[in-house]
Design an enzyme around this catalytic site. Sequence first.
Site, PDB file in Angstrom:
ATOM      1  CG  HIS A   1      -4.532  -8.616  -6.774  1.00 31.22           C
ATOM      2  ND1 HIS A   1      -3.763  -7.505  -6.518  1.00 31.22           N
ATOM      3  CD2 HIS A   1      -5.481  -8.201  -7.650  1.00 31.22           C
ATOM      4  CE1 HIS A   1      -4.221  -6.473  -7.221  1.00 31.22           C
ATOM      5  NE2 HIS A   1      -5.260  -6.863  -7.913  1.00 31.22           N
TER       6      HIS A   1
ATOM      7  N   GLY B   1      -2.692   2.207   2.241  1.00 38.70           N
ATOM      8  CA  GLY B   1      -1.507   1.459   1.835  1.00 38.70           C
ATOM      9  C   GLY B   1      -1.463   1.035   0.395  1.00 38.70           C
TER      10      GLY B   1
HETATM   11  N1  APR Z   1       1.311   2.488   5.829  1.00 36.98           N
HETATM   12  C1  APR Z   1       0.484   2.862   4.802  1.00 36.98           C
HETATM   13  N2  APR Z   1       0.895   2.974   3.509  1.00 36.98           N
HETATM   14  C2  APR Z   1       2.200   2.716   3.269  1.00 36.98           C
HETATM   15  C3  APR Z   1       3.110   2.332   4.266  1.00 36.98           C
HETATM   16  C4  APR Z   1       2.615   2.223   5.592  1.00 36.98           C
HETATM   17  N3  APR Z   1       3.434   1.863   6.596  1.00 36.98           N
HETATM   18  N4  APR Z   1       4.337   2.136   3.678  1.00 36.98           N
HETATM   19  C5  APR Z   1       4.181   2.385   2.358  1.00 36.98           C
HETATM   20  N5  APR Z   1       2.906   2.743   2.110  1.00 36.98           N
HETATM   21  C6  APR Z   1       2.289   3.091   0.830  1.00 36.98           C
HETATM   22  C7  APR Z   1       3.234   3.630  -0.215  1.00 36.98           C
HETATM   23  O1  APR Z   1       3.328   5.048  -0.091  1.00 36.98           O
HETATM   24  C8  APR Z   1       2.497   3.243  -1.505  1.00 36.98           C
HETATM   25  O2  APR Z   1       1.568   4.254  -1.876  1.00 36.98           O
HETATM   26  O3  APR Z   1       1.788   1.890   0.313  1.00 36.98           O
HETATM   27  C9  APR Z   1       1.724   1.996  -1.106  1.00 36.98           C
HETATM   28  C10 APR Z   1       2.280   0.713  -1.700  1.00 36.98           C
HETATM   29  O4  APR Z   1       2.084   0.792  -3.090  1.00 36.98           O
HETATM   30  P1  APR Z   1       2.531  -0.439  -4.016  1.00 36.98           P
HETATM   31  O5  APR Z   1       3.879  -0.882  -3.604  1.00 36.98           O
HETATM   32  O6  APR Z   1       2.256  -0.010  -5.420  1.00 36.98           O
HETATM   33  O7  APR Z   1       1.519  -1.604  -3.596  1.00 36.98           O
HETATM   34  P2  APR Z   1       0.019  -1.749  -4.063  1.00 36.98           P
HETATM   35  O8  APR Z   1      -0.637  -0.415  -4.216  1.00 36.98           O
HETATM   36  O9  APR Z   1      -0.613  -2.704  -3.120  1.00 36.98           O
HETATM   37  O10 APR Z   1       0.168  -2.462  -5.500  1.00 36.98           O
HETATM   38  C11 APR Z   1      -1.048  -2.839  -6.107  1.00 36.98           C
HETATM   39  O11 APR Z   1       0.150  -3.964  -7.847  1.00 36.98           O
HETATM   40  O12 APR Z   1       2.080  -5.144  -8.104  1.00 36.98           O
HETATM   41  C12 APR Z   1       0.708  -5.252  -8.121  1.00 36.98           C
HETATM   42  O13 APR Z   1      -0.670  -7.075  -7.577  1.00 36.98           O
HETATM   43  C13 APR Z   1       0.277  -6.195  -7.047  1.00 36.98           C
HETATM   44  O14 APR Z   1      -1.465  -5.939  -5.401  1.00 36.98           O
HETATM   45  C14 APR Z   1      -0.372  -5.274  -6.021  1.00 36.98           C
HETATM   46  C15 APR Z   1      -0.844  -4.113  -6.860  1.00 36.98           C
END
Ligand code: APR
Length: 243
Positions: free
Chosen positions: A119, A188
């Site tokens: 991204h 994550g």
């Molecule tokens: N360690 C591991 N995982 C974690 C932790 C941690 N300390 N804290 C939270 N999480 C997990 C949450 O349970 C969740 O499943 O990380 C995940 C975060 O999910 P999102 O907030 O949806 O982030 P992400 O999956 O990276 O989003 C994907 O969506 O908004 C768009 O472009 C943006 O790159 C992003 C994409």
Amino acid sequence: MSLADVREWVRGATSIAVLTGAGVSQESGVPTFRDAQTGLWARFRPEDLATEQAFRADPGMVWDWYVMRRAMVARVEPNAGHRALARFQQARPGRLALITQNVDGLHQRAGSTGVLALHGTLQDDRWLDRPRPCCTALPPQEGRPPRCGRCGNLRRPAVVWFGELLPAEVLAAAEQAARSCDLMLVAGTSGVVYPAAGLARTAAERARMVVVNPGPSDLDDAAHAVLRGTSATLLPQLLEDGA
Ligand code: APR
């Protein structure tokens, strides 16, 4: 499957692909996107900010949001999870491909190399419209956002906004890593955004796929192992000898 089992899978793997999301930066103090209480989207709707349409409608507001995020990321440090991935790559060159959905640059700051940033990265800008000779003749004119002093072309964050294509060569390299690895660690990420989440499903078809997440994710069903815990705790235990 236990942590010890997955540690053995790591030791036995010749080619590891790692897919990370916002969760791996959470312990550095960077809010994730969808965690309701702290997520970046908690106060905004993605389509109100991270789209070209939103930027064209209100360039100053969207630019300010990215300036705030850049300042926030500049104040934090990579955590033990970022560092464990970087150390593994340095100790075993060529054995680990790191694919990230994150734009915060923390993997790179931790020392990871060849990071496949699906991204883009928050710290870089690019022109909103195709640049003309005037756009590169002089430095951009200061502003919110900066712009070409001659034609008014705006600078925008070099991140992939909703509805935009991912950088083709980065995605192709990530797909190749997902197809050729014999182990994929998915840490994550909620696994709800494609094509990134599809990489984990591709890997799971013919290699072991392990989810590292304190909570449930959309990829749990396809995983061969789910390790409930945070990345700053579990990645060092999985990747470091004697950890
Ligand atoms: N360690 C591991 N995982 C974690 C932790 C941690 N300390 N804290 C939270 N999480 C997990 C949450 O349970 C969740 O499943 O990380 C995940 C975060 O999910 P999102 O907030 O949806 O982030 P992400 O999956 O990276 O989003 C994907 O969506 O908004 C768009 O472009 C943006 O790159 C992003 C994409």
